[in-house]
Design an enzyme around this catalytic site. Structure first.
Site, PDB file in Angstrom:
ATOM      1  CB  SER A 261      -3.010 -22.136 -23.537  1.00 14.08           C
ATOM      2  OG  SER A 261      -2.516 -23.346 -22.981  1.00 14.08           O
ATOM      3  CG  ASP A 262       1.897 -22.935 -28.159  1.00 14.18           C
ATOM      4  OD1 ASP A 262       2.083 -24.139 -27.887  1.00 14.18           O
ATOM      5  OD2 ASP A 262       2.490 -22.356 -29.082  1.00 14.18           O
ATOM      6  CD1 TRP A 263       2.153 -28.773 -23.662  1.00 13.51           C
ATOM      7  CD2 TRP A 263       0.634 -27.875 -25.022  1.00 13.51           C
ATOM      8  NE1 TRP A 263       1.153 -29.707 -23.878  1.00 13.51           N
ATOM      9  CE2 TRP A 263       0.211 -29.180 -24.694  1.00 13.51           C
ATOM     10  CE3 TRP A 263      -0.178 -27.101 -25.862  1.00 13.51           C
ATOM     11  CZ2 TRP A 263      -0.981 -29.736 -25.178  1.00 13.51           C
ATOM     12  CZ3 TRP A 263      -1.362 -27.652 -26.347  1.00 13.51           C
ATOM     13  CH2 TRP A 263      -1.743 -28.955 -26.004  1.00 13.51           C
ATOM     14  N   GLY A 265       1.624 -21.031 -22.539  1.00 16.94           N
ATOM     15  CA  GLY A 265       1.254 -19.710 -23.042  1.00 16.94           C
ATOM     16  C   GLY A 265       0.389 -18.885 -22.105  1.00 16.94           C
TER      17      GLY A 265
END
Length: 743
Positions: A261-263, A265
């Site tokens: 995941s993006d941080w 997300g």
């Protein structure tokens, strides 16, 4: 006696059995065999424990089995300085400086896969030395609008160019035992409202424009991890979007790595459980704000996921698939014993950064051959502009770095001048005087209380006495410029720079404008300035690379990886009103719907097809020499569906200086049942030629280069009929064309 022999043999066998290396620890065995063995030994809680962060940038292994944790680092232009366990704040290390490499927009402008391989190898060595397992990069989102604050981190507007350039980078990084994490998958084409924008795009556009570079990263580059994006598609966040993550990425493309995941997300446990997300990071700012002793256990894929599993509301097969993918990532990186040692801040890395920067600089205009400047003549030079002295490696979001050194344009020019004392400096304008980001401090004092009129007057007065004036301006890494989490307010240059440039052009006819940016900018003064360079954010060796080209130590060979429009209204995404950018907010909801109404006509495809003249075309870039293109020929006039066809074009260096030219191959479909762009890039080759030298440049293409994506049939289709192949120096500079038929 025989009893004792038998007993001794039995004891030795038992000792050997105890000492035997478990299958999952045996690196001579295939990784998948090792993964399955490890998985069979793990509890449900241990499997779930692999799937979420334990700190800001690390996630757990399985301590009981000796399986190590994973450590990530931001890229993609350098290795981020260390932060505290739970915070974004600096950890205060003194040995975590790095080499800053040119931004990826600059790398794409080199149009040279060899530079991409050098880049990946070099940054991979820095990550390896710092004991990082996953490098969060490279980025390959398509340049849809010049307002996107993060375009400088990506590889331009064309899916073929981005596909060719991303693969060597990935391989170079992963040869060091460090995973590339290709981002941000997908449709992450703006920073404004990035957490709440729901992209509406047809399948043909999705497959032709926005997915090819990711597909190449997976199938050709062998990427070990992919990062999900913040935005939504089909009303689901892309960090747990079943269509993109499971159906396409893992299904159609056969991706066997982990989706990270993006941080911040991830937004929902059930969706993350079933939607294809494997490893969750950054779901709270500091990991402790929930008030629990370990808030990481409250991440969506932590205790809440375990609760779903225990209640039978989540699938054990899904859990095993996630754990399997994360284990595979660990075995490829953190658990690999034969990794090289890497290197940090080596002279080889500085040389690589300079070489990549040298090849990326684009000479946009050079009337009267004003450039290069001969340093042997020791001319009087005036350098004007804040960007000539401001550090550009600090700021811009997650790509902000703490560098060991950064050569400014002014210092680079002075160092290469015949007589450094003859290079003067005037501020010209005041932009962003701050010098700190995320705890990294530049130490520069850029404060200046003079008015814009006073600054211009000083620069003009000094310009009248100079042989050459070099204005170094453009954008910077501040909010609403080239920066994560915000988009630009407009296409124009900030801080009144247009006024400065016009005044300098009136004061001195030998004006050179060096634009430092990761985006196109408006240039209403372009016809009044004889020489214009696009210099990008070039990292640690920025000033040296700029000086290399200005003084002719290097013959410029960069080509634009995206179109420079005359005005914002000339861009496809800005032709369909608010619904196409930035999107329209739903009633009683934070979500905005944004419709990609331009379809496949992105970038030069729009300019070519709609006959909108650009300021500088995609693929444009001048040289200090000249290149003549001969007539392009084909090895056959008719091509069957299963065949390939080879085109040849002779290219001659007709000038007096050795240099490199990027020959571009575009294909047109003369008559199609669907709207097709006027032409599309399907090949390029960068060739080095001595003065007077001629080389034949060849391109071989197959049916895939002639195809469009048929959404109804969900397959690529090449319709029989006439096609044309164009040999070109840019999208607006076709030198020769040949027709052929697909039977």
């Amino acid at each position: 006696m025989n009893k004792f022999v038998t007993l001794a043999a039995a004891m030795l066998t038992a000792v050997a059995a105890v000492a035997q290396v478990p299958v999952y620890m045996d690196e001579t065995r295939p990784i998948d065999e090792r993964v399955e063995d490890a998985l069979s030994r793990m509890t449900t809680a241990e499997k779930a424990g692999l799937l979420h962060a334990q700190s800001k940038f690390s996630s757990r292994g399985v301590q009981r089995l000796g399986i190590p944790e994973l450590w990530c680092t931001d890229g993609p232009h350098g290795i981020r300085p260390e932060v505290l366990w739970d915070e974004w704040d600096q950890a205060g290390w003194t040995n975590d400086s790095c080499v800053a490499f040119p931004a990826l927009a600059a790398l794409a402008a080199s149009w040279n896969p060899e530079m991409s391989a050098l880049y990946g190898k070099s940054i991979g060595e820095e990550a390896r030395y710092r004991e990082k397992d996953v490098l969060l990069g490279p980025g390959v989102n398509i340049y849809r609008t010049p307002l996107n604050g993060r375009n400088f981190e990506y590889m331009g507007e064309d899916p073929y160019l981005a596909s060719r350039m991303v693969v060597p980078y990935i391989k170079g990084v992963q040869d060091n035992g460090v995973a590339a994490c290709v981002k941000h998958y997908a449709l992450n084409n703006q920073e404004l409202n990035r957490h709440t924008t729901n992209v509406i795009v047809d399948d043909r556009t999705l497959y032709e424009i926005y997915l090819p570079a990711f597909k190449a990263a997976v199938q050709d580059g062998g990427a070990w991890s992919i990062m999900g994006a913040y935005n939504l598609y089909e009303d689901r966040h892309l960090c747990h979007n079943t269509r993109l993550l499971k159906d396409i990425l893992k299904g159609e493309w056969g991706f066997d790595g982990a989706v990270i995941s993006d941080w911040g997300g991830v937004h929902d446990t059930s969706e993350a459980a079933e939607g294809g997300m494997d490893l969750e990071y950054g779901s709270w700012t500091n990991g402790l704000s929930s008030g629990a002793s370990n808030a990481y256990d409250n991440y969506y894929l932590a205790d809440p996921y375990l609760a779903l599993l225990e209640s039978g509301k989540a699938s054990e097969d899904e859990l095993n698939d996630k754990a399997r993918r994360v284990l595979r990532l660990i075995f490829r990186t953190a658990m690999r014993r034969d990794k090289p040692f890497g290197a940090l801040c080596s002279e080889d890395h500085y040389a690589a950064a300079r070489r990549i920067g040298d090849e990326s600089i684009v000479l946009l205009r050079n009337e009267g051959s004003l450039l290069p400047i001969d340093p042997a003549k020791s001319p009087n030079i005036l350098v004007v502009g804040e960007n000539a002295v401001k550090m550009m490696t600090v700021g811009g979001g997650s790509s902000s770095l703490k560098v060991q050194r950064e050569i400014s344009p002014l210092d680079g020019i002075r160092a290469m001048a015949g007589d450094p004392s003859k290079v003067k400096y005037a501020r010209g304008y005041v932009g962003d005087v701050t010098g700190e980001y995320n705890g990294v401090v530049t130490g520069q004092d850029l404060k200046d209380d003079r008015t814009p009129a006073q600054l211009i007057a000083e620069a003009v007065d000094m310009a009248r006495d100079a042989d050459y004036v070099i204005f170094v301006g453009g954008l910077n890494k501040s909010a609403h410029q080239d920066c994560e989490d915000s988009d630009r307010a407009g296409l124009e240059l900030p801080y009144g720079q247009d006024d400065v440039i016009r005044a300098l052009a009136a004061a001195n006819k030998n004006l050179i404008v060096v634009n430092v940016s990761g985006n196109a900018v408006a240039m209403p003064w372009a016809k009044d300035v004889p020489a214009i360079m696009q210099a990008w954010f070039l990292g640690s060796e920025a000033g040296n690379s700029i000086a290399d080209v200005i003084y002719g130590r290097v013959n410029p060979s960069g080509k634009l990886p995206f179109t420079f429009p005359v005005k914002l209204g000339d861009v496809a995404a800005h032709n369909f009103g608010e619904k196409a950018y930035p999107g329209i907010k739903r009633a009683d909801s934070p979500i905005l719907d944004e419709s990609y109404d331009e379809g496949v006509l992105v970038g030069y495809r729009w300019h070519d097809t709609r006959k909108v003249k650009p300021l500088f075309a995609f693929g444009h870039g001048l040289s200090y020499t000249t290149f003549d293109y001969g007539k392009i020929t084909a090895d056959r006039k008719h091509m069957a569906a299963g065949d390939s066809i080879t085109f040849t074009v002779p290219v001659t260096n007709t000038g007096k200086v050795a240099g490199a030219e990027t020959v571009q191959l575009y294909i047109s479909d003369s008559k199609a049942s669907v709207l097709r762009p006027a032409k599309e890039l399907k090949g390029f080759a960068k060739v080095w030629l001595e003065p007077g030298e001629t080389r034949d440049v060849t391109f071989t293409i197959g049916k895939d280069a002639l195809s469009y994506f048929d959404a109804d049939r969900h397959e690529w289709v090449a319709e029989p009929g006439e096609f044309k192949a164009h040999a070109a120096a840019s999208a607006a500079d076709v030198r020769s064309t040949v027709a052929f038929h697909l039977d």
